[in-house]
Design a protein around this motif. Structure first.
Motif, PDB file in Angstrom:
ATOM      1  N   GLN A   1       0.775  -1.138   0.058  1.00  0.00           N
ATOM      2  CA  GLN A   1      -0.140   0.095   0.090  1.00  0.00           C
ATOM      3  C   GLN A   1       0.687   1.347   0.060  1.00  0.00           C
TER       4      GLN A   1
ATOM      5  N   GLU B   1      -9.871  -0.969   2.676  1.00  0.00           N
ATOM      6  CA  GLU B   1      -9.377   0.420   3.487  1.00  0.00           C
ATOM      7  C   GLU B   1     -10.478   0.689   4.398  1.00  0.00           C
TER       8      GLU B   1
ATOM      9  N   LEU C   1      -9.739   7.072   7.088  1.00  0.00           N
ATOM     10  CA  LEU C   1      -9.030   7.111   5.923  1.00  0.00           C
ATOM     11  C   LEU C   1      -7.802   8.223   6.468  1.00  0.00           C
TER      12      LEU C   1
ATOM     13  N   SER D   1      -3.476   6.586   2.929  1.00  0.00           N
ATOM     14  CA  SER D   1      -4.622   5.851   2.360  1.00  0.00           C
ATOM     15  C   SER D   1      -4.825   5.921   0.872  1.00  0.00           C
TER      16      SER D   1
ATOM     17  N   CYS E   1     -12.470  -0.529  -0.705  1.00  0.00           N
ATOM     18  CA  CYS E   1     -12.629  -0.357   0.677  1.00  0.00           C
ATOM     19  C   CYS E   1     -13.255  -1.815   1.517  1.00  0.00           C
TER      20      CYS E   1
ATOM     21  N   GLY F   1     -15.482   1.698   5.328  1.00  0.00           N
ATOM     22  CA  GLY F   1     -14.631   2.543   4.617  1.00  0.00           C
ATOM     23  C   GLY F   1     -15.614   2.896   3.398  1.00  0.00           C
TER      24      GLY F   1
END
Length: 2042
Positions: free
Chosen positions: A1604, A1669, A1676, A1681, A1741, A1745
């Motif tokens: 990420q 996420e 976030l 993010s 997400c 999220g």
């Protein structure tokens, strides 16, 4: 002034004017008259002739000034030639009477002079019309001359010249008399008179044959006498006379009228005549006086320089072809002049240098200026033959066994000077020819290199240096010879180490060649530095072994080290430790050691020691100058320890000189000089302890000059400012003759510099304008060095010491006597001036009052010196002194001293000095002083400048005034008017003979115009008067005979044109420029070009037209060299460019041409292209030259005459030089870019031909393509490498610009296809093995562009070009070791990377074509393509990929290796330790810096290609292609940053892939992080495309998705790129990459979820961890993010395109919620791409999220819909609206919407979104312009894509149904159609809870609408479509209805369908729409009838009319309609489905 513009003089106004105004008024009237008379008709002139003549004759007697008398004379002549000549004899008698007058008073003189001038012009214009009156006139004039003073003699000579010009052969009776008079004037004490006499004699010799026959000897002797004591102008005019007389003598024809046969001389005799003057001067012509026999008299240097110029005139007048034929005779004669057989030429060292310089000048001016390249090549061979002959003589002399006698033999000494001249000219020739000289050096029969290298062993150092310099010139011209020559010299030096000549000669040669490296961009191999260092160390170590050659070895060792420094830090840093050690060892470590040396040494050891140490100091100096980058504090500290000892040795020198006498003197002088030069460069603080010791030595150097210097004041231009220098010799810096003229500035014995004075300068860069360095003699150069060092040290010593030293200097001046005193004074003032400069720069203080007093004493005495240079230096130093003291009282005091002096003194010298001091003071302290001081200065200078008794005072005062005007700026405004009247008054009254006064006036006028500046545009009376005065001043100066004054005139007019362009008559200005364009004065040509350059920036077309029309109208001023009529001003400038040798002037010509080209090339396209083509084509046309040489012997002098006469010029450009051809090629490239800016029609042949037919005057580039290709071909295959590069560049531009232009006659083909052979032929030579790497690199670029252009379609043709690239690929794979290294390793890097870049480009194109083909195959439209170009291109794409595929295994490795190198080279300095010690794959450690630019140039395409290759392998194979590669290079790109031990470990494919992935990614991110503002767009695009290609494959995606931090970093980089780059292409490409990153993250999340489900399959679902996420919280974190980064980027793009989306600014007044807008295409694409990314975000997400980001996403998508849903014709959707609907569907279909943890929140948010969309329908609201179709589609997407809880909420459902009802009722058929289509989808929806409410609410309305249609049939296609869709909807409802309701529905539907049917009669007359509806309804009836037969039968039974109607319809349609109906039915759904396709978001 306007009142003066009448045909007759306005006497009434004239009488009221003051004296000064009268002069101006008269001059203005006469000027106007001169222009008016030629344009006035003869009748008008005759009418007023008497009055005019009366007025003019009365002016004649009113003492007119020089300019006025010229104009009076010209006007009288014009009047008589245009009008009646009745009274002309009266006018002539009147003039004669005035001349005979006995009045000798000064006031009457102007009248006499005017009469003389008048006679001259009358006879010039009217000539023989005046009968025999000329005999009396000439007699009268000659009589008057006996008593005339210099002005009279001057005017009489010029007048006689005019009389002779007018009368021609008629004046024979007076020729002898004139000749006698002119003879005496030719040796007149006034220089102006000598010039005038020379002009008169030049005119006379054209008719008086006796001058070049019987009187030839005496004319020649006379000219020699005239040169004695002459100035520059005299030498120019007399040499012109002498040259022309000799040309007449050599080429004379037998006169028919002449009784006696004319004596004719041969060319050799003419040379002998000149030679006697050169060798013996004017003292004895054919007899030798006693002095000469004794060998005591020296030839006056003025005479020698004058004769030199006469040689040049003589040869130039005979012309180039003649010179070619007779060059060998000329060469042997010139070399004889410097040979020992003439002892006069070699009396002293100084004389030798003077002679050599003169001979070099003659050769350079003739061979360099007159001959084309082919002839120059022949000349170079001739010179080489001469060198061989001299070598034979030398060998014979040297074979004498007695070593002692042989060196002094006459032959050896004589030959040495001949050799130096020959070598110097050979070097210059080859240097000028550049790579076109290759044939000379490759010709083994000539043996140029062997000749030069054999000469290196000559016993004379001067010759050795000449040979070394010649080798340097060859190396610069032909860089391919540089390394072989170095190797050869090093090898010879090593072999002949024991020969003193070999050691010095070869070390000079090596040093000179090292000096050439800087001028050769391709350099030498790095290892040569090591070799030379080793040789140098060896020489230094072995110096003590053999006393015979100790000195030579010591000198040579240090010379090589000093020359090595010029290679710069990259080479030197590797040898630095060894050099520091050598420096340390050469000096004693302590004073004690020095004492020991002193006690032990003898004369010889001291000589060796001093030479060694001087060499070491010079090497240190060279190091500091050339390797500044290595001068760290640490290195400086290591340099310093030997310095104290070096300075101690300096103090010992006087005692050593006393002890050992003369043998040590040269070495000690050299040592001192070297030490001074070094100390000047070092920071003074580093040796401050030694200041006193050094100063003690400096003072004697300045005050006790060498004995040989006592009679010589040296010339130091560096000491005074350029403005003051012009007082000494204004022309010197700006003449072509500077090379020989400057030696006359060194008084007495100094003849200027020469290489032998300082052998170390052989590796230095020569001063601009000099080809060979000319260091001054040591005695002079040591003073120069001492002066500079004095300035540095003296500004750092204590005050007490300063005072002491100044007093000592003053005492020394007092003690000296005579001319020696002047020299000491000059040296001291120079040193003091240097000191003041340093003080001012460091803002230091001078010191106490006493020091000031001493300084004043020193400077004031110098200010009154008889030496003008000293006065200038003193004036400037005085001003600097005031600047340093910075005390206004002191400054005022200084000014007051000068004021008092000027008031009291009457002598010229002190008045001149003090007047200049005032100007200098103001220059250095101006502006800040009071205006009172300014007023006082101006007042006193006015008075001085009007002192007509002393022109020198006038000159100095005016020069001072010009300094004040310049410095005062706006403060001077109050004085402008009086100064301007003063300048004008002086211009109108000062005689032209006082040129220096006029020059100073010109400077003043220039300064005044600058001061007035833009105010000159004003229209007030004052400004108009000032402007008129300025123009009047310019007019006077334009007519002045002096070239410098004319230069000032042009410069003033240029200024005026800049400030007030509308008030300068462009036509007359252009005429003035045109006349002087090929003036013989360089200064004037420079001024002309500077002015032209300015004019063409504004008015190029007008200037060009004026020049051409002037050339057509004006026969008299027409220049035979430059035919403007034929080639225009542009062609004339090109011809001039080819002839000019002055670099500054050439630059101005180029800039002028480029400005003209930029403005006019598109309008005059054919003209410009023809010019360039003529220049380029001329280079290949050498056929005419060689034939003449074969007939050399046969052609006698008579034929020579004929040849000279019949020399026609068929071609405007005869053999242009390579530099001119390069410029022409560059011009073609500029023309193409100008055409590109002008429009696409230049690149569209069909359109161009069509427009050309319409208007034949139109011209377009594409119509000249054949010529362009031909020019590129000619240039690319030329001998000159520079031209080849330009040609290839032109070819590259042509390929890029014209590749896509179709050929209208052959559809599917392009226009360039017919030139394949030309392009191939142009490229092939560039790949030959001997081609320089820069040419090959450029050719690779062209090659790849040619292949990539797609022009080459045929496989065989493609293969041929591809083969060239294959050859180059094979060449670079051979490996470094095998290659024969001629150039620096950096060049092989350049070549390798160029090849790899070319292959990368080809591979990228091949892949792109392949991709296009696969897209075409996939797309359904492929069936419709009829164009065969597609298939041709397709096949070529396959062929191309197939060709590349063969080498892809090797290429991929090389690409990866290159990328790895690039990655290492871009590391910041702090990671330098990570760089591999042995260098990279393609660069070495030493050439790292040189290689960076090459990598920078090619990495981007290589990166893209590598990325595509990795993609094509899918990262699946490790190195499976290992077997097929055959590389000898160690380029495995998996060895990054590891030591050799770990490299052996075999890596897994995973590791290899990871490394490759990170390599590509790392390079891309590093570059995209901070692309420089000038980074090429192509690089950024290539980088983004590489990333895109990389992420096309699953494996890299998994890498990115799984990391990420990496993803976020990449997104941030792309975000910054989008923000900083406005280019839509770059932004789109970046968004593509973003989408892939998001996709990678999606895949990663999916994979994790899947594996978690697999692992936890047995457990409860609730325990599954949350992936994606937002995790469990939904938060976030910005910066970490991925989702946040993606949203940030999308918002940025959307808000940039649609600012209304930003909630912060929606409320601001600038942005209102207005109509929806249609974005431009690029904007639409960007918005669509951003929306597509947004719709993918929720899938990345976690459920929480997704809840966090959903509002933002929905807001943006709906916002875009709101802002861009524009109503378009035909119901089309805008690109952005379609994208937003697509995105909406993507979001609503997201799995998160159904995830357990999020669906409630999602449903709430989705309902809000739906409400937002429903609110857009408010008829009163701002959104009434929105497209209803789009909104309905959005609602439908909600209904069909969300869970039923969202839309089944009662209020929402009701609202949605309401919107559909509104749409059904809409008047717009398109809205209705859309509504039906959407409802059809809803009704078909399987979930009945959703579809049934809509069916219940809307079916009745639909049926009702359809029933209404029965009454009004559809009138157009749109209405028909609406009804058809309605029928489909009802049919669909029947399909989904429950069984019990279905019967009723069918019963309702069938009558409706039957109502649409037509009977037989109606069918014939029905509209298309009605008929189509009939067929459609019948089709449906036939489908439904069988399905519901019971209902159908029941209905038919109950309604007979209906049954009848149906039967008729079926019957009528049974035959034809049946077929039609089926086909229509097949088509109609197709039609609707196509719309469905376009807008199917559901």
């Amino acid at each position: 002034m306007e009142l003066a513009r009448n045909l007759l003089l306005n006497e009434e106004i004239y009488s009221h004017l003051s004296e000064v105004q009268k002069a101006e008024f008269i001059f203005e009237w006469l000027r106007f008259l001169e222009k008016l008379l030629p344009a006035t008709s003869q009748a008008d002139i005759r009418e007023k002739q008497n009055k005019l003549i009366e007025q003019l004759t009365s002016l004649l007697t009113s003492s007119p000034g020089p300019p006025a008398r010229q104009l009076i004379a010209k006007n009288l002549a014009i009047i008589y030639s245009s009008g009646n000549t009745f009274s002309v004899h009266q006018t002539i008698d009147k003039c004669n009477e005035l001349i005979r007058s006995k009045d000798d008073s000064p006031s009457y003189l102007p009248t006499k002079l005017a009469a003389v001038v008048c006679l001259g012009y009358l006879y010039k214009k009217l000539g023989r019309i005046l009968g025999n009156s000329f005999v009396d006139t000439i007699g009268n004039v000659l009589k008057a001359m006996k008593n005339a003073e210099s002005q009279g003699r001057y005017e009489i000579m010029l007048s006689l010249q005019n009389i002779l010009k007018g009368l021609g052969a008629a004046a024979v009776p007076c020729h002898r008399d004139i000749y006698k008079a002119a003879r005496s004037c030719l040796t007149d004490r006034s220089m102006a008179v000598r010039c005038a006499a020379a002009k008169c004699l030049l005119e006379l010799q054209s008719e008086a044959a006796f001058m070049w026959s019987t009187e030839l000897d005496s004319v020649v002797t006379l000219c020699f006498k005239s040169f004695e004591g002459s100035n520059y102008d005299v030498r120019i005019t007399v040499s012109k006379l002498l040259g022309n007389v000799l040309v007449s003598a050599v080429t004379s024809k037998q006169g028919t009228a002449a009784k006696q046969t004319i004596r004719k001389i041969s060319f050799e005799e003419a040379l002998e005549l000149l030679g006697t003057g050169f060798l013996r001067g004017s003292s004895g012509f054919l007899r030798a006086s006693g002095d000469i026999l004794k060998g005591t008299s020296s030839v006056n240097r003025d005479v020698r320089v004058g004769v030199t110029q006469a040689y040049v005139v003589f040869i130039s007048t005979l012309g180039g072809p003649w010179l070619e034929r007779n060059f060998s005779a000329l060469l042997s004669h010139l070399l004889d002049l410097v040979a020992q057989s003439h002892p006069k030429a070699i009396q002293s060292q100084m004389d030798v240098i003077c002679s050599r310089r003169c001979i070099s000048f003659i050769l350079r001016a003739t061979v360099g200026g007159l001959l084309g390249e082919k002839a120059q090549i022949a000349t170079a061979k001739e010179i080489c033959q001469a060198i061989w002959k001299l070598k034979k003589v030398l060998d014979a002399a040297m074979s004498d066994s007695n070593v002692e006698t042989r060196v002094g033999t006459a032959d050896v000494i004589g030959s040495q000077h001949m050799l130096i001249c020959a070598l110097e000219e050979l070097g210059n020739l080859i240097h000028g020819l550049g790579t076109t000289a290759a044939p000379v050096l490759q010709d083994s029969s000539t043996g140029v290199l062997d000749a030069i290298i054999s000469i290196i062993l000559h016993p004379s150092i001067s010759v050795q240096l000449g040979a070394a310099w010649c080798l340097r010139c060859i190396a610069v011209a032909l860089p391919c010879f540089l390394t072989p020559l170095l190797d050869r010299c090093i090898e010879r030096l090593t072999a002949l180490k024991s020969s003193p000549e070999a050691v010095t000669g070869y070390s000079f040669a090596i040093a000179a060649l090292l000096g050439a490296v800087r001028q050769c961009p391709l350099g030498i191999p790095h290892c040569k530095g090591k070799v030379i260092m080793t040789v140098a160390e060896d020489l230094l170590r072995s110096a003590s072994q053999n006393n015979r050659i100790s000195v030579q070895r010591m000198q040579s060792g240090w010379l090589l080290i000093a020359a090595l420094m010029t290679l710069g830090p990259a080479v030197v840093q590797h040898h630095l430790p060894r050099m520091l050690l050598l420096w340390k060892c050469v000096f004693p470590l302590s004073p004690k050691d020095l004492e020991t040396e002193k006690s032990r040494g003898d004369s010889f050891t001291w000589q060796v020691t001093l030479e060694g140490r001087a060499g070491a100091l010079c090497a240190m100096k060279s190091f500091i100058v050339h390797c500044g980058g290595l001068l760290t504090d640490e290195v400086i500290q290591r340099l310093l320890p030997p310095l104290p000892c070096a300075i101690d040795l300096l103090t010992l020198l006087p005692s050593l000189n006393k002890t050992y006498g003369n043998p040590l003197k040269p070495s000690s002088v050299t040592y001192r000089k070297r030490l001074y030069e070094l100390l000047t460069l070092l920071p003074p603080r580093s040796y401050e302890g030694c200041f006193s010791a050094v100063l003690k030595e400096l003072v004697p150097d300045l005050t006790q000059p060498d004995n040989q210097m006592t009679t010589s004041a040296s010339y130091f231009p560096s000491l005074c400012h350029q403005n003051e220098l012009t007082l000494l010799d204004p022309l010197l810096p700006e003449t072509e003759h500077r090379f020989i003229e400057e030696q006359l500035l060194f008084v007495n014995s100094i003849a200027g510099g020469s290489l032998e004075y300082d052998p170390y300068s052989v590796y230095e860069k020569s001063v601009e304008g000099d080809l060979v360095p000319k260091p001054l003699p040591p005695a002079l150069s040591i003073i120069s060095a001492a002066t500079r060092l004095f300035g540095v040290i003296f500004s750092h010593v204590a005050e007490s010491q300063r005072l002491q030293v100044i007093e000592q200097l003053l005492a020394s001046i007092k003690q000296a006597r005579g001319s020696r005193q002047q020299i000491v004074q000059q040296n001291v003032v120079s040193a003091f001036s240097s000191f003041l400069k340093h003080l001012a720069n460091s803002k230091s203080d001078l010191g106490s009052e006493e020091i000031r007093k001493c300084a004043l004493t020193l400077l004031m005495s110098a200010l009154e010196s008889s030496n003008p240079l000293l006065r200038c230096s003193a004036a400037e130093s005085l001003a600097r002194l005031a600047q340093v003291v910075a005390d206004s009282a002191f400054t005022t005091g200084l000014a007051q001293i000068s004021f008092d002096k000027l008031k009291s003194a009457r002598d010229v010298i002190s008045r001149a000095g003090h007047s200049l001091a005032l100007g200098s003071l103001y220059k250095y302290l101006g502006g800040i002083n009071s205006t009172q001081h300014l007023n006082a200065c101006v007042g006193i200078l006015y008075t001085l400048s009007q002192d007509s008794t002393s022109p020198e005072v006038q000159t100095w005062a005016l020069c001072s005034l010009s300094l004040i005007i310049d410095s005062a700026g706006p403060l001077y405004h109050m004085h402008v008017e009086p100064t301007l009247s003063l300048v004008l008054m002086l211009l109108l009254t000062v005689p032209p003979a006082y040129a220096e006064v006029h020059q100073s006036l010109g400077r003043c006028l220039n300064a005044l115009i600058t001061t007035l500046g833009p105010e000159l545009q004003g229209s007030s009376t004052t400004v108009s008067a000032l402007r008129a005065s300025c123009l009047l001043g310019c007019a006077v100066m334009q007519d002045n005979p002096d070239c410098l004054v004319q230069t000032h005139a042009i410069s003033c007019l240029q200024q005026l044109h800049m400030f007030a362009p509308h008030h300068v008559n462009l036509c007359s200005l252009v005429k003035c420029l045109y006349v002087n364009l090929s003036s013989s004065y360089l200064l004037l040509r420079r001024a002309v070009l500077a002015c032209l350059r300015q004019l063409v920036q504004r008015e190029a077309a007008e200037v060009s037209e004026h020049a051409v029309s002037l050339a057509k109208d004006n026969r008299e001023d027409f220049n035979p060299d430059i035919n403007i009529r034929e080639v225009g001003l542009e062609g004339a400038l090109l011809i001039l460019l080819d002839k000019e040798l002055d670099p500054k002037l050439c630059q101005d010509i180029k800039e002028t041409l480029i400005h003209m080209l930029t403005t006019m090339a598109v309008e005059k396209l054919s003209f410009w292209l023809k010019l360039c083509k003529d220049v380029l084509a001329a280079s290949t046309d050498f056929t005419t030259v060689d034939t003449t040489q074969e007939e050399e012997g046969a052609q006698g002098d008579d034929e020579l005459v004929l040849a000279l006469e019949n020399d026609e010029k068929p071609h405007p450009f005869l053999h242009p030089r390579w530099s001119t051809r390069v410029f022409a090629a560059e011009c073609v490239c500029k023309i193409i870019s100008q055409c590109e800016n002008a429009g696409d029609v230049h690149f569209d042949i069909a359109l161009a031909q069509e427009m050309k037919q319409r208007d034949s005057r139109d011209d377009f580039l594409v119509l000249h393509l054949a010529d362009l290709i031909r020019m590129a071909f000619m240039a690319a295959t030329d001998q000159s490498d520079r031209l080849r590069l330009s040609g290839l560049q032109m070819l590259l531009i042509l390929v890029r610009k014209f590749a896509a232009v179709p050929e209208p006659e052959f559809p599917g083909h392009v226009i360039l296809e017919q030139y394949q052979a030309n392009v191939g032929a142009a490229l092939r030579p560039a790949f030959a093995p001997e081609t320089p790497p820069d040419v090959t690199a450029k050719a690779c670029q062209v090659c790849s562009a040619w292949i990539a252009s797609g022009v080459v379609r045929d496989f065989n043709d493609l293969q041929r070009v591809h083969q060239l690239l294959v050859m180059s690929l094979n060449k670079i794979q051979i490996g470094k070791e095998a290659q024969n290294q001629q150039y620096n390793e950096g060049t092989s890097t350049m070549e390798i990377l160029a090849v790899l870049k070319a292959w990368a480009e080809v591979y990228i194109i091949a892949i792109q074509i392949q991709k296009k083909q696969s897209d075409i195959k996939r797309s359904p439209l492929v069936v419709n393509t009829t164009d065969d170009s597609c298939t041709v291109h397709a096949s070529s794409g396959d062929d191309l990929l197939e060709l590349v595929q063969a080498d892809l295994g090797n290429l991929s490795k090389l690409w990866l290796a290159a990328l790895q190198d690039f990655a290492l080279l871009t590391l910041p300095p702090e990671y330098a330790f990570q760089l591999p010690a042995e260098g990279g794959a393609f660069y070495t450690v030493e050439t790292m810096e040189n290689s960076r630019p090459h990598y920078q140039n090619s990495w981007a395409l290589i990166l893209h290609a590598t990325s595509l290759w990795l993609t094509s392998t899918g990262f699946l194979i490790g190195d499976s292609d290992e077997g097929q590669t055959n590389l000898s290079r160690p380029v495995t790109p998996t060895t990054m940053c590891q030591d050799s031990t770990s490299r052996a470990a075999v890596k897994s494919p995973e590791d290899v892939n990871t490394e490759r992935f990170h390599l590509v990614l790392g390079i891309s991110v590093e570059f995209l992080c901070s692309p420089r503002s000038d980074a090429a767009m192509e690089n950024i695009t290539a980088c983004l495309q590489a990333l895109h290609a990389l992420l096309d494959v699953p494996w890299p995606r998994s890498k990115i998705g799984g990391d990420q931090e990496l993803s976020v970093e990449l997104l941030n980089v792309l975000y910054r790129l989008i923000v900083t780059r406005e280019s839509p292409d770059i932004q789109l490409a970046a968004l593509e990459v973003v989408r892939q990153i998001v996709f990678a993250a999606q895949e990663h999340v999916k994979e994790k979820r899947r594996s978690a489900e697999v692992d936890d399959g047995a457990e409860e679902k609730e325990t599954l961890p949350e992936f994606g996420e937002g995790k469990d919280t939904g938060g976030l974190i910005p910066g970490k993010s991925l989702v946040f980064a993606t949203l940030e980027m999308c918002v940025c793009i959307l808000v940039r395109q649609l600012p209304q989306l930003n909630p912060k600014i929606t409320g601001s007044p600038g942005i209102t919620a207005g109509k929806p807008q249609l974005l431009p295409e690029n904007g639409s694409k960007l918005v669509s791409a951003a929306l597509a990314i947004l719709s993918d975000v929720p899938a990345v997400c976690s459920p929480e999220g997704s809840i966090a980001v959903l509002p933002t996403i929905l807001y943006l998508i709906i916002g875009v819909l709101r802002e861009t849903a524009v109503k378009l014709p035909g119901g089309q959707l805008s690109l952005t609206a379609a994208a937003s609907l697509q995105a909406l569907k993507g979001v609503l279909s997201s799995p998160m919407a159904r995830a357990e943890k999020s669906w409630t929140a999602w449903n709430d948010l989705l309902r809000s979104a739906l409400v937002t969309i429903l609110d857009f329908w408010d008829p009163e609201g701002p959104y009434q312009e929105l497209d209803e179709g789009s909104l309905l589609t959005a609602i439908t997407i909600f209904i069909l894509s969300t869970s039923s809880e969202v839309t089944t909420m009662e209020c929402l459902q009701k609202s949605c149904i309401e919107k559909f009802k509104l749409a059904l009722e809409s008047k717009d058929p398109i809205v209705q159609l859309k509504c039906y289509q959407l409802l059809l989808n809803i009704f078909h929806y399987p979930n009945q809870a959703i579809s049934y409410p809509y069916i219940h609410s809307l079916v009745s309305s639909i049926v009702h609408k359809l029933q209404e249609t029965e009454k009004s049939k559809p009138e157009n296609a749109a209405e028909l479509q609406v009804i058809q869709e309605g029928i489909k909807v009802v049919a669909a409802v029947i399909g989904v209805a429950k069984e019990e309701h279905r019967t009723d529905l069918v019963a309702c539907f069938l009558p409706m369908l039957i109502s649409f049917l037509l009977d037989e009669n109606a069918l014939g007359s029905a509209t298309n729409s009605a008929r189509n509806l009939h067929e459609f309804a019948l089709q449906y009836l036939m489908q439904i009838g069988p399905q519901y037969s019971s209902v159908f039968k029941k209905l038919m039974a109950s309604s007979p009319p209906m049954k009848t109607r149906l039967e008729l319809a079926v019957k009528g349609n049974q035959e034809g309609i049946k077929e039609k109906a089926t086909s229509k039915h097949a088509k109609t759904p197709g039609k609707s489905s196509s719309i469905q396709l376009k807008t199917n978001f559901l």
